[in-house]
Design an enzyme around this catalytic site. Structure first.
Site, mmCIF file in Angstrom:
data_model
loop_
_atom_site.group_PDB
_atom_site.id
_atom_site.type_symbol
_atom_site.label_atom_id
_atom_site.label_comp_id
_atom_site.label_asym_id
_atom_site.label_seq_id
_atom_site.Cartn_x
_atom_site.Cartn_y
_atom_site.Cartn_z
ATOM 1 N N ASP A 188 55.651 38.459 50.889
ATOM 2 C CA ASP A 188 54.624 37.802 51.747
ATOM 3 C C ASP A 188 55.082 36.504 52.337
ATOM 4 O O ASP A 188 54.513 35.660 52.789
ATOM 5 C CB ASP A 188 53.301 37.379 51.174
ATOM 6 C CG ASP A 188 52.523 38.554 50.668
ATOM 7 O OD1 ASP A 188 53.088 39.780 50.690
ATOM 8 O OD2 ASP A 188 51.406 38.218 50.001
ATOM 9 N N GLU B 127 51.160 40.650 53.078
ATOM 10 C CA GLU B 127 49.649 40.801 52.712
ATOM 11 C C GLU B 127 48.544 40.909 53.911
ATOM 12 O O GLU B 127 48.997 40.203 55.084
ATOM 13 C CB GLU B 127 49.130 39.669 52.224
ATOM 14 C CG GLU B 127 47.661 39.775 51.556
ATOM 15 C CD GLU B 127 47.003 38.620 50.808
ATOM 16 O OE1 GLU B 127 47.735 37.734 50.374
ATOM 17 O OE2 GLU B 127 45.839 38.408 50.605
ATOM 18 N N LYS C 6 50.506 45.550 51.885
ATOM 19 C CA LYS C 6 49.559 45.383 50.813
ATOM 20 C C LYS C 6 47.976 44.944 50.851
ATOM 21 O O LYS C 6 48.127 43.632 51.559
ATOM 22 C CB LYS C 6 50.358 44.816 49.444
ATOM 23 C CG LYS C 6 50.686 43.309 49.724
ATOM 24 C CD LYS C 6 51.426 42.654 48.334
ATOM 25 C CE LYS C 6 51.721 41.365 48.555
ATOM 26 N NZ LYS C 6 50.400 40.415 48.377
ATOM 27 N N VAL D 122 55.879 33.665 48.507
ATOM 28 C CA VAL D 122 54.749 33.020 48.333
ATOM 29 C C VAL D 122 53.671 33.723 48.031
ATOM 30 O O VAL D 122 53.431 34.835 48.570
ATOM 31 C CB VAL D 122 54.727 32.145 49.766
ATOM 32 C CG1 VAL D 122 55.982 31.119 49.830
ATOM 33 C CG2 VAL D 122 54.524 32.941 50.807
ATOM 34 N N THR D 123 52.594 33.054 47.360
ATOM 35 C CA THR D 123 52.609 31.767 46.879
ATOM 36 C C THR D 123 52.878 32.116 45.225
ATOM 37 O O THR D 123 52.515 33.267 44.730
ATOM 38 C CB THR D 123 51.422 31.029 46.783
ATOM 39 O OG1 THR D 123 50.292 31.744 46.311
ATOM 40 C CG2 THR D 123 51.148 30.603 48.379
ATOM 41 N N CYS E 43 50.290 35.647 44.845
ATOM 42 C CA CYS E 43 50.936 36.808 45.171
ATOM 43 C C CYS E 43 52.172 37.040 44.060
ATOM 44 O O CYS E 43 52.555 38.442 43.785
ATOM 45 C CB CYS E 43 51.143 37.348 46.405
ATOM 46 S SG CYS E 43 49.562 37.247 47.486
#
Ligand code: TIU
Length: 227
Positions: free
Chosen positions: A29, A77, A134, A162-163, A167
């Site tokens: 992410d 994400e 995702k 991150v983070t 995640c």
């Protein structure tokens, strides 16, 4: 890559033995809305500098990993533009003025195809590197990541991004339960909250490596270079 080669990265709680032929670098992410000034993360009042310090170490690790010809996978994400994959619980949580799907500083927040949802240019995927979209915090839930890893014979993961406590942790925990070893380079993962960064890393390696190993990009790169 030599398929029988075993390298050992100095790590905690003990050395991490791996073979680049069966190990993937998984970047979690590294998206504009989480990392860029003026993005959704900052709009929520977060200090993005805590995340931006991970960019340079990730660039160095990514360059070293790519030079081996080893597998690199990126995740993002986000949700379908119609938000059909967004659980109502996730939509309602936070109670901020603006939430997922609403107009944000860089397009609709956490919606696929919007500028803020894209990966940062410093770590942009190269042709052939899988990008996993995702809907959750973990990279395995509702994605084809496990199938891709199985098809490539991957047994271990170096997880960055991150983070740390959200995640990255969720993904490492999901990976553990599916039988993958995970190494987390501490300088390549970031949290908006320094105390969560510290505790997140400590939790991974506690109890003899309950979820995996912690090292740093320099130790991984030195090992790859045979130093
Ligand atoms: N990628 C990821 O960690 N998503 C988050 O929402 N993280 C927060 O820390 N909020």
């Amino acid at each position: 890559m030599n398929p029988t080669q075993t390298l050992t990265v100095p790590a905690e709680p003990y050395g991490f033995d791996f073979n680049p032929a069966t190990c993937a670098l998984l970047l979690i992410d590294m998206q504009r809305d989480f990392l860029e000034p003026g993005g959704f993360g900052e709009l929520l009042g977060n200090d993005v500098s805590q995340l931006r310090r991970t960019i340079a170490p990730n660039q160095r690790l990514l360059a070293g990993w790519r030079s081996l010809g080893a597998l690199v996978i990126h995740t993002r994400e986000g949700h379908r533009p119609d938000l059909a994959d967004l659980p109502d619980t996730k939509r309602r949580r936070g109670r901020g003025a603006r939430g997922i799907g609403d107009p944000g500083p860089m397009g609709r927040i956490l919606v696929r195809g919007e500028a803020g949802h894209d990966l940062i240019p410093e770590l942009y995927p190269m042709a052939g590197e899988p990008v996993i979209d995702k809907p959750g915090k973990g990279a395995f839930w509702a994605t084809d990541l496990h199938a891709i890893l199985q098809n490539r014979g991957i047994k271990q993961l170096i997880v960055t991004g991150v983070t740390t406590e959200v995640c990255v942790h969720t993904t490492v925990r999901e990976a553990n339960d599916r039988g993958y070893d995970c190494l987390v380079p501490s300088d390549c993962v970031g949290s908006y909250f320094p105390e969560f960064q510290e505790m997140g890393l400590r939790m991974l390696k506690a109890q003899g490596g309950i979820f995996g190993w912690v090292s740093d990009s320099e130790r991984v790169l030195s090992t790859l270079a045979g130093r």
